[in-house]
Design a protein around this motif. Structure first.
Motif, PDB file in Angstrom:
ATOM      1  N   VAL A   1       0.934  -1.217   0.046  1.00 36.51           N
ATOM      2  CA  VAL A   1       0.145   0.029   0.126  1.00 36.51           C
ATOM      3  C   VAL A   1       0.767   1.247  -0.063  1.00 36.51           C
ATOM      4  O   VAL A   1       0.839   2.161  -0.908  1.00 36.51           O
ATOM      5  N   ASP A   2       1.870   1.244   0.788  1.00 38.00           N
ATOM      6  CA  ASP A   2       2.815   2.434   1.042  1.00 38.00           C
ATOM      7  C   ASP A   2       3.493   2.537  -0.192  1.00 38.00           C
ATOM      8  O   ASP A   2       3.609   3.856  -0.750  1.00 38.00           O
ATOM      9  N   PHE A   3       3.997   1.628  -1.163  1.00 38.24           N
ATOM     10  CA  PHE A   3       4.767   1.674  -2.067  1.00 38.24           C
ATOM     11  C   PHE A   3       4.005   2.286  -3.272  1.00 38.24           C
ATOM     12  O   PHE A   3       4.376   3.262  -3.932  1.00 38.24           O
ATOM     13  N   SER A   4       2.651   1.544  -3.387  1.00 36.13           N
ATOM     14  CA  SER A   4       1.939   2.174  -4.338  1.00 36.13           C
ATOM     15  C   SER A   4       1.170   3.567  -4.283  1.00 36.13           C
ATOM     16  O   SER A   4       1.387   4.250  -5.148  1.00 36.13           O
ATOM     17  N   VAL A   5       0.810   3.842  -3.162  1.00 31.82           N
ATOM     18  CA  VAL A   5       0.457   5.346  -2.875  1.00 31.82           C
ATOM     19  C   VAL A   5       1.657   6.336  -2.890  1.00 31.82           C
ATOM     20  O   VAL A   5       1.243   7.426  -3.723  1.00 31.82           O
ATOM     21  N   ARG A   6       2.865   5.816  -2.734  1.00 34.57           N
ATOM     22  CA  ARG A   6       3.860   6.814  -2.911  1.00 34.57           C
ATOM     23  C   ARG A   6       4.132   7.200  -4.466  1.00 34.57           C
ATOM     24  O   ARG A   6       4.302   8.232  -4.798  1.00 34.57           O
ATOM     25  N   LEU A   7       4.035   5.871  -5.278  1.00 37.82           N
ATOM     26  CA  LEU A   7       4.243   6.051  -6.746  1.00 37.82           C
ATOM     27  C   LEU A   7       3.190   7.094  -7.246  1.00 37.82           C
ATOM     28  O   LEU A   7       3.417   7.892  -8.046  1.00 37.82           O
ATOM     29  N   PHE A   8       1.854   6.788  -6.850  1.00 34.43           N
ATOM     30  CA  PHE A   8       0.958   7.412  -7.612  1.00 34.43           C
ATOM     31  C   PHE A   8       0.926   8.668  -7.202  1.00 34.43           C
ATOM     32  O   PHE A   8       0.806   9.710  -8.141  1.00 34.43           O
TER      33      PHE A   8
ATOM     34  N   PHE B   1     -12.775   7.331  -8.658  1.00 37.49           N
ATOM     35  CA  PHE B   1     -13.916   6.537  -9.538  1.00 37.49           C
ATOM     36  C   PHE B   1     -13.427   4.952  -9.230  1.00 37.49           C
ATOM     37  O   PHE B   1     -14.380   4.082  -8.953  1.00 37.49           O
ATOM     38  N   LEU B   2     -11.958   4.722  -9.454  1.00 35.25           N
ATOM     39  CA  LEU B   2     -11.450   3.238  -9.143  1.00 35.25           C
ATOM     40  C   LEU B   2     -12.006   2.865  -7.632  1.00 35.25           C
ATOM     41  O   LEU B   2     -12.199   1.587  -7.633  1.00 35.25           O
ATOM     42  N   ALA B   3     -11.676   3.670  -6.837  1.00 34.57           N
ATOM     43  CA  ALA B   3     -11.790   3.142  -5.433  1.00 34.57           C
ATOM     44  C   ALA B   3     -13.332   2.827  -5.312  1.00 34.57           C
ATOM     45  O   ALA B   3     -13.543   1.925  -4.448  1.00 34.57           O
ATOM     46  N   SER B   4     -14.109   3.767  -5.852  1.00 32.31           N
ATOM     47  CA  SER B   4     -15.505   3.557  -5.771  1.00 32.31           C
ATOM     48  C   SER B   4     -16.168   2.413  -6.293  1.00 32.31           C
ATOM     49  O   SER B   4     -16.866   1.631  -5.638  1.00 32.31           O
ATOM     50  N   LEU B   5     -15.570   2.170  -7.582  1.00 34.73           N
ATOM     51  CA  LEU B   5     -16.058   0.696  -8.264  1.00 34.73           C
ATOM     52  C   LEU B   5     -15.658  -0.364  -7.493  1.00 34.73           C
ATOM     53  O   LEU B   5     -16.399  -1.160  -7.492  1.00 34.73           O
ATOM     54  N   LEU B   6     -14.445  -0.644  -6.780  1.00 38.76           N
ATOM     55  CA  LEU B   6     -13.947  -1.590  -5.886  1.00 38.76           C
ATOM     56  C   LEU B   6     -15.011  -1.920  -4.493  1.00 38.76           C
ATOM     57  O   LEU B   6     -15.228  -3.098  -4.340  1.00 38.76           O
ATOM     58  N   VAL B   7     -15.589  -0.481  -3.945  1.00 38.04           N
ATOM     59  CA  VAL B   7     -16.564  -0.739  -3.070  1.00 38.04           C
ATOM     60  C   VAL B   7     -17.637  -1.490  -3.536  1.00 38.04           C
ATOM     61  O   VAL B   7     -18.468  -1.929  -2.843  1.00 38.04           O
TER      62      VAL B   7
ATOM     63  N   PRO C   1     -18.949  -4.151  -0.944  1.00 35.55           N
ATOM     64  CA  PRO C   1     -19.530  -2.995   0.025  1.00 35.55           C
ATOM     65  C   PRO C   1     -18.958  -2.917   1.417  1.00 35.55           C
ATOM     66  O   PRO C   1     -18.942  -2.018   1.871  1.00 35.55           O
ATOM     67  N   VAL C   2     -18.856  -4.062   1.859  1.00 33.84           N
ATOM     68  CA  VAL C   2     -18.156  -4.044   3.089  1.00 33.84           C
ATOM     69  C   VAL C   2     -16.906  -3.529   3.051  1.00 33.84           C
ATOM     70  O   VAL C   2     -16.144  -2.813   4.191  1.00 33.84           O
ATOM     71  N   ALA C   3     -15.931  -3.317   2.181  1.00 39.61           N
ATOM     72  CA  ALA C   3     -14.943  -2.741   1.971  1.00 39.61           C
ATOM     73  C   ALA C   3     -14.878  -1.005   2.267  1.00 39.61           C
ATOM     74  O   ALA C   3     -13.923  -0.360   2.487  1.00 39.61           O
TER      75      ALA C   3
ATOM     76  N   LEU D   1      -8.784  -7.673  -0.847  1.00 41.52           N
ATOM     77  CA  LEU D   1      -8.167  -7.218  -2.209  1.00 41.52           C
ATOM     78  C   LEU D   1      -8.936  -5.611  -2.304  1.00 41.52           C
ATOM     79  O   LEU D   1      -8.260  -4.871  -2.811  1.00 41.52           O
ATOM     80  N   CYS D   2     -10.265  -5.632  -2.278  1.00 37.32           N
ATOM     81  CA  CYS D   2     -11.082  -4.641  -2.529  1.00 37.32           C
ATOM     82  C   CYS D   2     -10.662  -3.185  -1.666  1.00 37.32           C
ATOM     83  O   CYS D   2     -10.468  -2.070  -2.041  1.00 37.32           O
ATOM     84  N   LYS D   3     -10.409  -3.555  -0.297  1.00 39.16           N
ATOM     85  CA  LYS D   3      -9.918  -2.707   0.683  1.00 39.16           C
ATOM     86  C   LYS D   3      -8.623  -2.283   0.354  1.00 39.16           C
ATOM     87  O   LYS D   3      -8.460  -0.999   0.411  1.00 39.16           O
ATOM     88  N   VAL D   4      -7.563  -3.029   0.120  1.00 35.67           N
ATOM     89  CA  VAL D   4      -6.183  -2.731  -0.454  1.00 35.67           C
ATOM     90  C   VAL D   4      -5.981  -1.964  -1.215  1.00 35.67           C
ATOM     91  O   VAL D   4      -5.577  -0.660  -1.247  1.00 35.67           O
ATOM     92  N   PHE D   5      -6.481  -2.149  -2.519  1.00 30.93           N
ATOM     93  CA  PHE D   5      -6.611  -1.643  -3.779  1.00 30.93           C
ATOM     94  C   PHE D   5      -7.591  -0.248  -3.639  1.00 30.93           C
ATOM     95  O   PHE D   5      -7.053   0.850  -4.231  1.00 30.93           O
ATOM     96  N   GLY D   6      -8.663  -0.216  -2.912  1.00 28.44           N
ATOM     97  CA  GLY D   6      -9.308   0.675  -2.820  1.00 28.44           C
ATOM     98  C   GLY D   6      -8.770   1.873  -1.902  1.00 28.44           C
ATOM     99  O   GLY D   6      -8.578   3.107  -2.511  1.00 28.44           O
TER     100      GLY D   6
END
Length: 803
Positions: free
Chosen positions: A31-38, A75-81, A85-87, A114-119
């Motif tokens: 999560v940390d590496f991906s957030v930093r990258l984006f 938008f991508l975060a919302s699609l994962l939820v 929905p519990v994510a 998976l939805c939580k982490v990527f979301g």
């Protein structure tokens, strides 16, 4: 299980706990590496564009670029939820419910993880005012629940024959460990994680669990530290970066001899800040509760796309506010010499970047920088470090405006359909408040000795404590994050004052969201006044029960028409049992079972009579002795029964193969029932699925026997009675449930005080508590719903009305 197996079981438990810690650490790393990258990609493009456009006058284009990045990520975060929905949200209220003993559907599934982490990765990168620390706790809990099972509903084809940990209690312990590992990974605070699990989560705790949870937290913290240090600095094994969120090192510059981190006089200011933090937290919670209720009424009933649109609207408003505030409201401040040289008291050893490298010069001439943009156009962690460690750089007006904007937008964002944490936004909001207090004290009151970073930290603690109302664990988490033990006292005092102030108005944010979901959460203890009630006042007297030997049609009817998870196993007390026994094998078996238990009790009384320490009544002892000497057991059994049971009244002729019915009269419904044990819904369904039964022409000994491993094979997802094809089973067949029931569950007397009932229920982790009178008859049952504060309050009002 013998001792050898027990030791092997314990060794496997420690190995699994270690694996949970390592996996949680790796999730945090990803999560940390991906957030930093984006984030670097987004701010790199936007910063170049802003610098070019501030000269050419095309700032609208820069805003559109920023909107493009943010809206895409959200938008991508919302699609994962939408997929799971519990994510949505931080996941802490749900995990709190799970550890309290309430199963929230889908909360610890692989798909949720998976939805939580990527979301959360997309929602943080999308510039929303959310943190990744809360979802890390949820992610750790999912890892803790799933890893020991070695199977997943999402990966049905992958099957391991792993025979351990097939019970709810084991699973709950591992979820406790996983949640603690999540805190440890997020803040680099293993002890804080352990205390978080103890304070916020688990209802049921023991000493052995404390060790395992701490070991798991340490594993997570050091796994994350090891990999982050290696990836970012190339120095593998140096352990330089403790958690996802580090507060850096607080120290005065060597040249300033008058500087102290805090003094005894500052404690008075800290208490006042705690009161204000509690008030601000209570306001935040009140506004967020109203928003959540509005969403439940107007957003959630509508098509799912509306939730995505709401998230996009929040993202749009946040982005525009951030951009316009940085452009219009920011002040151009002179860079200090320390900022230019990047040394002295502002050098940070514990962070990957120097604080001063994150200064933004948007819309400002040379050698000056934009203080509002420095807070808004950085990651939230960098902004917190700026407020903690950058000296004399933010004007009070900027800090006040930043606090108000951030407070309102963070309040609006928490609860939207994206994975979102609340720790970091609360810390940032509070740090701005604390820094504002320090600026006012320095500039307007003339207190030159105070250290701004300490006030920023205390402000962050006060606001976060006012919102979430945690005390022990939050004190330790903040101490471990700052690496400064001297902050223990001021942080603890501030958090206690903030909690007491906030509790005067409303509950913590997580408890509010638990309440809105209608989950029957049990508090740590009942109110003192509740001891005016007894178990008989709060129990459920309308029982759905089964007999020791019951027909399949009756069991299926009971299972399909009720939602209870356990059923008392009872026999009825009748006056004309001999007539009943004639010609009916089923009733005969039930009555024989009851008589055998009565004879056991008579035998126990005889043993007590033979030892001179206790004397049963002479009449009963004579009966026992007669029975032993007797050659005609049938007659004596009847006499025994009359002696040992309450005097009976005539009952209607209701056969045990009839289900308890809604049409029964009061007399039928409340006939005395001798209690023999509890049998679970899952056990009854398993018996039906596997065809465990015998026919009326056979004896019950001919019924097939299932082992414990066979009974637990389908754990944790037992078949649903409505999905079963029972056409192959003869409805007239009989099931003997006695080998599978729990013959000695915890029970209470009808006269037990509510506080005793509550303590037994909570500390032993029960789901059902039968109420049994002095002669062994069940008179009611207590479940979690009967112990919620709302239910107890209602019963107390009834109690006062009847006085």
């Amino acid at each position: 299980m013998d001792n050898k197996k027990g030791r092997r079981y314990e060794v496997v438990k420690w190995m699994v706990v270690f694996a949970i810690g390592v996996c949680t650490g790796l999730v945090g790393l990803f999560v940390d590496f991906s957030v930093r990258l984006f984030t670097q990609l987004k701010f790199g493009v936007v910063q170049t564009s802003v610098e070019e456009c501030s000269q050419r006058g095309c700032l609208a284009l820069s805003l559109l670029e920023l909107l493009g990045f943010n809206l895409t990520f959200v938008f991508l975060a919302s699609l994962l939820v939408l997929i799971e929905p519990v994510a949505a949200g931080s996941g802490i209220p749900e995990i709190k419910c799970y550890l309290n003993g309430v199963k929230v559907p889908g909360i610890v599934r692989l798909r949720t993880l998976l939805c939580k982490v990527f979301g959360v990765l997309f929602s943080v990168a999308g510039g929303l005012f959310v943190g990744k620390e809360g979802p890390m706790i949820h992610s750790g809990a999912v890892v803790g629940a799933g890893l020991p099972q070695f199977q997943s509903i999402s990966l049905r084809k992958i099957q391991f024959n792993f025979p351990y940990f097939r019970s709810d209690r084991d699973k709950r312990d591992f979820v406790s460990a996983g949640a603690a590992a999540g805190v440890a990974a997020a803040f680099g605070a293993p002890i804080g994680g352990t205390l978080f699990s103890l304070e916020e989560g688990s209802s049921f705790w023991n000493q052995g669990l404390t060790w395992k949870v701490l070991f798991c937290s340490m594993s997570a913290a050091f796994t994350l530290n090891f990999f982050r240090s290696g990836v970012q600095f190339g120095s593998w094994g140096s352990f330089q970066l403790p958690g996802l969120l580090s507060f850096g090192e607080f120290k005065c510059s060597d040249s300033d001899k008058k500087c102290h981190l805090w003094t005894a006089m500052d404690l008075g200011f800290f208490v006042v800040m705690g009161v204000i933090g509690g008030l601000l937290g209570a306001t935040f919670n009140c506004l967020n509760k109203r928003l959540a209720k509005y969403r439940m009424r107007n957003v959630h009933p509508k098509p799912k796309l509306v939730r995505v649109l709401e998230s996009l609207l929040v993202s749009l408003v946040t982005t525009v506010v951030v951009f316009v505030a940085s452009m219009v409201l920011g002040e151009c401040r002179q860079m200090s010499s320390a900022s230019q040289t990047g040394n002295g008291s502002f050098q940070l050893q514990a962070t990957s970047e120097d604080v001063n490298s994150t200064i933004k010069t948007f819309f400002c001439p040379n050698d000056t920088y934009n203080d509002m943009a420095t807070l808004f156009f950085n990651s939230q962690e960098s902004a917190i470090l700026q407020l903690f460690h950058q000296d004399g750089t933010f004007s009070p007006i900027t800090l006040a405006l930043f606090f108000i904007l951030y407070f309102l937008l963070a309040c609006w964002t928490f609860g939207t359909s994206v994975p979102s944490g609340l720790f970091v936004p609360s810390l940032l909001c509070g740090a701005a408040f604390g820094r504002l207090v320090a600026s006012i004290l320095k500039s307007y009151i003339g207190l030159g000795h105070i250290y701004s970073g300490t006030f920023a930290l205390i402000g962050a603690a006060a606001f976060l404590g006012g919102v979430v109302r945690m005390t022990i664990s939050l004190t330790v988490i903040l101490m471990e994050s700052t690496n400064e033990i001297t902050y223990g006292l001021p942080i603890m005092i501030t958090l206690m004052v903030a909690k007491w102030t906030g509790d005067f108005f409303n509950k913590g944010i997580y408890d509010i969201h638990v309440g809105l979901r209608g989950v029957p959460l049990l508090e740590w203890e009942t109110e003192v006044e509740m001891d005016k009630l007894r178990a008989s006042d709060i129990m459920e007297p309308n029982l759905t029960y089964v007999y020791p030997h019951t027909r399949i049609q009756s069991l299926v009817s009971i299972l399909r028409t009720t939602v209870h998870h356990a059923f008392p196993v009872v026999t009825e007390n009748r006056g004309n049992e001999k007539d009943f026994m004639k010609g009916n094998q089923l009733i005969s078996n039930n009555i024989k079972f009851k008589k055998s238990s009565i004879l056991t009790r008579a035998g126990e009384q005889r043993k007590r009579g033979q030892s001179m320490k206790s004397y049963p009544s002479s009449e009963l002892r004579n009966v026992c002795d007669e029975h032993v000497a007797s050659e005609e057991p049938a007659e004596k059994e009847d006499l025994l029964q009359q002696m040992l049971e309450r005097r009976y009244t005539p009952y209607p002729n209701l056969y045990p193969d009839q289900s308890p019915s809604e049409d029964w009269t009061m007399e039928e419904r409340f006939r005395p029932l001798t209690f023999h044990g509890l049998v679970l819904r899952s056990q009854l369904v398993t018996l039906l699925v596997r065809g465990v039964c015998y026919s009326e022409s056979q004896s019950s000994a001919s019924q097939p026997r299932l082992s414990y491993a066979e009974m637990a094979e389908d754990y944790p997802r037992y078949p649903d009675i409505h999905d079963l094809d029972l056409t192959l089973l003869n409805p007239r067949m009989i099931v003997d449930v006695t080998p599978y029931m729990n013959p000695s569950p915890f029970t209470v007397s009808p006269n037990t005080h509510v506080s005793q009932v509550f303590n037994l229920f909570r500390t032993m982790g029960l789901r059902h508590l039968p109420v049994v009178n002095a002669v062994g008859e069940i008179v009611g049952i207590i479940t979690r719903h009967n112990l919620t504060s709302e239910f107890l309050q209602a019963r107390l009002r009834q109690h006062y009305q009847t006085l």
